[in-house]
Design an enzyme around this catalytic site. Structure first.
Site, PDB file in Angstrom:
ATOM      1  N   GLY A   1      46.856  37.457  66.417  1.00 20.39           N
ATOM      2  CA  GLY A   1      45.596  36.721  66.372  1.00 20.39           C
ATOM      3  C   GLY A   1      45.009  36.378  67.719  1.00 20.39           C
ATOM      4  O   GLY A   1      44.309  35.372  67.851  1.00 20.39           O
TER       5      GLY A   1
ATOM      6  N   GLU B   1      73.735  52.041  46.596  1.00 16.24           N
ATOM      7  CA  GLU B   1      73.002  50.775  46.786  1.00 16.24           C
ATOM      8  C   GLU B   1      73.818  49.590  46.295  1.00 16.24           C
ATOM      9  O   GLU B   1      73.737  48.493  46.873  1.00 16.24           O
ATOM     10  CB  GLU B   1      71.652  50.836  46.071  1.00 16.24           C
ATOM     11  CG  GLU B   1      70.724  51.935  46.562  1.00 16.24           C
ATOM     12  CD  GLU B   1      70.442  51.864  48.062  1.00 16.24           C
ATOM     13  OE1 GLU B   1      70.484  50.742  48.621  1.00 16.24           O
ATOM     14  OE2 GLU B   1      70.210  52.920  48.669  1.00 16.24           O
TER      15      GLU B   1
END
Length: 610
Positions: free
Chosen positions: A208, A426
């Protein structure tokens, strides 16, 4: 040229339309009948003609029954000579009202001049057009020295204020003094204080910096001049310096104001660091910036703000007091800041009641403000594709997975054997991550292909961390290798599915030794000095500052760390084989397991504080 052709075509079409309407309006109900002279003489002899109006060589005839006709005579012959030629009885012509209509002077002159004037106008217009194009090219050539700065006037455009910038509380506090100076400079000058002439905004991409600079201008209600550092540099030497002069000249005319230079590292790099001599144009541009900033009068209310994510390559002359002597650092937002940023970006997006921005903030560590804005935009796109009227929590969560791991590859269908291997792979990652106390909690396990991965295990910290311990890294190595160990343990075979895991484990082990000094064997030092060539702006290579013997010790230590991590993973998988099967079977059925479902299978994760 393209716009000129377009405008000409539009004008031509409008002219045709107008002429058509005009012709329809002026069109008489009936056209007069055209007759020859013999018919006219016969009508005169038989007393049918009422009036004759002579207009040049045209005869407008009106009969006794009010019927209108036209006839034509020779241009240079009078009507009386025509009647004599045809032997018309004079008594017959006396009964007819004959009127001679004189040609107007305007029509006469137009008929005389227009045949010569119209070609002349075309020729003159063509030459004017060519001269204008040449002048335009010359003006563009002469405008090289003018800056392409974009001006934002808060009185004409929607202002950006600090309310539009969520988070970065310390940065906003630091910049409030700049706002106060622009609003009330006498408050400072009366005490002999001088406000910083330059403010350098430092931070990662998307934090920003540009938005905050606009907010300062909006809060102070002053003009904002924005330009990128790369816009100064041109192929012609001296153009960049000329643009800098033009920019600061315009800024002084509009003082008080803010000049914002984005990506200043494009022009403000260290001088004299290039190969084979420096870039003269970039150095001249930087020199001119230094001169302009040093040449400000004390009462000139022009603040120069610049942004970069590479402060290490900036020239030291830019950073000395009197130039960019204020440095404002914008860090990546923490969980509270992420929640506030999400609230700002949700304003124009319809959200469902189930959306919990706090949970979204927890699942997005490391996201910048731009990343969070993009996240909600991706969620809005996903909701629109599913024909929804509002964005719900699942849309945002799926968008997080898309940003982190890539889009779902629904066409990538695994066969039964590959699907089972992926499920156990996994499950191994998830099981080891859940049982080791210093690893991040498992948020999601899936065997749905995303990006380049056939499946994934998503782990995210429950809170933001600035420091990481050696225990965390050692246990992370075990988690990375757990998939490969599971394949070997369950199927007595290994696949290529662990390729990226092995690569990341090797990198992490090397960083532990060479960068963090966390190896008991090699001691408290770093290995390898990174050299960077400023003109490229990228790390070119790593210079070895250690011997071949030390390099061999580093390789052996990497191997030891990964081997110990593999043993840790293998022990957990062997001792908790039942839990491993439970996770894998659930994945084969549901394909995706969220955090709540995962905790129901294995219980709540135990940490070092439990």
């Amino acid at each position: 040229m393209k716009n000129l052709t377009k405008n000409f075509l539009i004008a031509f079409v409008v002219f045709l339309a107008f002429a058509s309407l005009l012709s329809l309006y002026n069109l008489p109900n009936g056209q007069p009948q055209e007759i020859d002279l013999a018919t006219l003489i016969n009508q005169i002899e038989t007393d049918q003609v009422k009036t004759i109006t002579v207009q040049d060589d045209k005869l407008n005839i009106t009969l006794n029954n009010d019927e209108e006709q036209i006839a034509y005579k020779e241009p240079n012959e009078s009507l009386s000579a025509l009647f004599d030629h045809y032997g018309v009885n004079p008594d017959k012509t006396k009964q007819i009202s004959i009127t001679i209509k004189k040609e107007s002077e305007l029509i006469f002159w137009l008929a005389t001049i227009l045949p010569f004037l119209i070609p002349l106008l075309f020729v003159v217009g063509f030459f004017l057009f060519m001269m204008r194009q040449a002048q335009g090219a010359n003006s563009k050539a002469m405008s090289f020295g003018q800056s392409g700065v974009k001006e934002f006037n808060p009185n004409k455009k929607i202002k950006t204020t600090f309310n539009d910038v969520a988070g970065v509380k310390e940065a906003k506090k630091e910049l409030e003094e700049v706002v106060e100076f622009l609003k009330n400079p006498k408050k400072f000058t009366s005490l002999g204080a001088t406000i910083p002439k330059g403010v350098l905004l430092l931070g990662a991409p998307g934090t920003g910096k540009t938005l905050l600079a606009k907010a300062v201008a909006g809060e102070a209600n002053v003009p904002f001049f924005s330009i990128s550092g790369s816009e100064f540099v041109e192929m012609f030497v001296g153009v960049g310096a000329s643009r800098v002069r033009d920019l600061f000249r315009r800024a002084k005319k509009n003082a008080p104001c803010i000049v914002f230079i984005d990506e200043i590292d494009a022009v403000g790099r260290q001088r004299g660091a290039g190969l084979g001599g420096s870039h003269d144009e970039r150095e001249q541009t930087l020199n001119q910036i230094l001169v302009e900033m040093d040449g400000f009068e004390p009462n000139t209310n022009v603040i120069v703000m610049a942004a970069t994510n590479r402060p290490d390559v900036l020239d030291s002359a830019l950073l000395r007091p009197g130039r960019f002597d204020r440095r404002v650092t914008l860090d990546l937002p923490d969980i509270n800041d992420r929640e506030m940023i999400l609230k700002v970006h949700r304003r124009k997006k319809p959200m469902a009641a189930d959306v919990n921005l706090r949970q979204i903030g927890e699942r997005t560590p490391g996201f910048s403000g731009a990343d969070l804005s993009n996240l909600l935009n991706e969620a809005a796109i996903l909701a629109a594709l599913n024909n929804k009227k509002q964005i719900n929590q699942l849309d945002i969560i799926n968008s997080i997975d898309k940003i982190l791991l890539g889009p779902e590859r629904k066409s990538h269908i695994l066969n039964k054997a590959e699907k089972e291997i992926t499920a156990y792979h996994e499950a191994g990652h998830a099981l080891v991550a859940h049982l080791l106390p210093n690893t991040d909690p498992v948020r999601k396990v899936s065997i749905i292909a995303r990006g380049m991965a056939a499946g994934f295990t998503l782990k995210l910290p429950s809170e933001d961390k600035k420091l990481h311990s050696r225990s965390e890294f050692i246990e992370e190595l075990a988690v990375l290798l757990a998939g490969r160990i599971t394949e070997k343990k369950v199927f007595d075979e290994v696949t290529t599915g662990a390729q990226s895991d092995l690569r990341e484990a090797t990198k992490l082990a090397k960083r532990l030794i060479t960068e963090y000094g966390m190896s008991d064997k090699l001691g408290l030092r770093t290995f390898g000095e990174r050299e960077e060539l400023v003109f490229l702006g990228r790390e070119l290579h790593e210079q070895r500052d250690y011997s071949e013997k030390t390099a061999q010790d580093i390789d052996e230590e990497i191997y030891r760390l990964t081997s110990d991590a593999a043993k840790t993973a293998e022990k957990i998988i062997t001792e908790h084989k039942t839990d491993l099967d439970k996770i894998a079977q659930e994945l084969l059925i549901k394909e995706t397991i969220e955090a709540e479902e995962f905790e129901k299978l294995l219980g709540k994760k135990k940490t070092t504080t439990d």
